[in-house]
Design an enzyme around this catalytic site. Structure first.
Site, PDB file in Angstrom:
ATOM      1  CG  PHE A 117      47.299  61.434  -2.217  1.00 55.12           C
ATOM      2  CD1 PHE A 117      48.455  62.106  -2.603  1.00 55.12           C
ATOM      3  CD2 PHE A 117      46.108  61.737  -2.861  1.00 55.12           C
ATOM      4  CE1 PHE A 117      48.421  63.070  -3.600  1.00 55.12           C
ATOM      5  CE2 PHE A 117      46.074  62.700  -3.866  1.00 55.12           C
ATOM      6  CZ  PHE A 117      47.239  63.371  -4.235  1.00 55.12           C
ATOM      7  NE  ARG A 118      52.248  54.948   2.533  1.00 56.27           N
ATOM      8  CZ  ARG A 118      52.866  53.890   1.993  1.00 56.27           C
ATOM      9  NH1 ARG A 118      53.438  53.991   0.801  1.00 56.27           N
ATOM     10  NH2 ARG A 118      52.889  52.744   2.634  1.00 56.27           N
ATOM     11  CG  LEU A 119      44.203  58.114   0.974  1.00 59.36           C
ATOM     12  CD1 LEU A 119      43.225  59.181   0.495  1.00 59.36           C
ATOM     13  CD2 LEU A 119      44.145  57.991   2.497  1.00 59.36           C
TER      14      LEU A 119
END
Length: 206
Positions: A182-184
């Site tokens: 999640f682009r974390l």
């Protein structure tokens, strides 16, 4: 999520970015399909206009990261005007990037000589034949110069041209980036301390 990030960073001492880079670089050489040593080199001229291109990492140690080029090329000229530069490695299979910033300086003549003599003879001739970054009328211009220098040196040793050699980027900032769900993403930044003898370590928001 945290478990994935820990696995990607690797179990190494985090107080020295060169130790971590060594681990990541060795993994890249084992897993990437091609050119794990390829890095984007960004430079800027005296007016601050940036330019970027891909070069190859030829050596690294706690003193810095070394690449070789024609000193009269566009990048060589820009580094003469503005010594600060940035490097970026992207390893697709590992889902990792390393960003490096700092001033550059020329490596010693002896170091450049040693590396030049390790190159293929055709590459040595090419360093003499190419007036890098300058216009040419056509491919024949280059082929003609290659033929001229091939004849000049015959079967003897090809010396290193004075206009060709290495630069060493001495980092004051190194960031390690790992892909996250999640682009974390995971980002770990090393910055030289005020004395220039150690590193400050910070986690950054993705």
């Amino acid at each position: 999520m945290d478990e994935k990030i820990t696995t990607k960073i690797g179990h190494v001492a985090h107080n020295d970015p060169f130790d971590l880079f060594d681990v990541w670089f060795r993994e890249a050489k084992n897993k990437e399909d091609a050119y794990p040593d390829a890095m984007t080199l960004a430079t800027a001229d005296a007016q601050g206009r940036p330019s970027a291109r891909i070069v190859l990492l030829k050596d690294f140690d706690p003193e810095g990261f070394v690449f070789y080029t024609n000193y009269e090329s566009r990048k060589g000229t820009q580094l003469g005007e503005n010594a600060y530069a940035a490097l970026c490695f992207h390893w697709k299979k590992l889902e990792r990037c390393v960003r490096i910033e700092g001033p550059t300086n020329k490596v010693s003549a002896a170091e450049s000589d040693e590396y030049f003599q390790s190159r293929a003879r055709g590459s040595q001739i090419g360093a003499w034949a190419s007036t890098q970054s300058r216009p040419m009328a056509g491919r024949f211009d280059l082929e003609k110069r290659v033929a001229e220098f091939t004849a000049k040196f015959g079967f003897g040793k090809v010396p290193r041209p004075d206009h060709w050699g290495g630069f060493r980027l001495v980092p004051d900032r190194i960031e390690f980036w790992s892909e996250g769900t999640f682009r974390l993403h995971d980002r770990q930044l090393y910055t030289r301390d005020a004395e220039g003898t150690g590193w400050l370590v910070e986690k950054l928001f993705p």
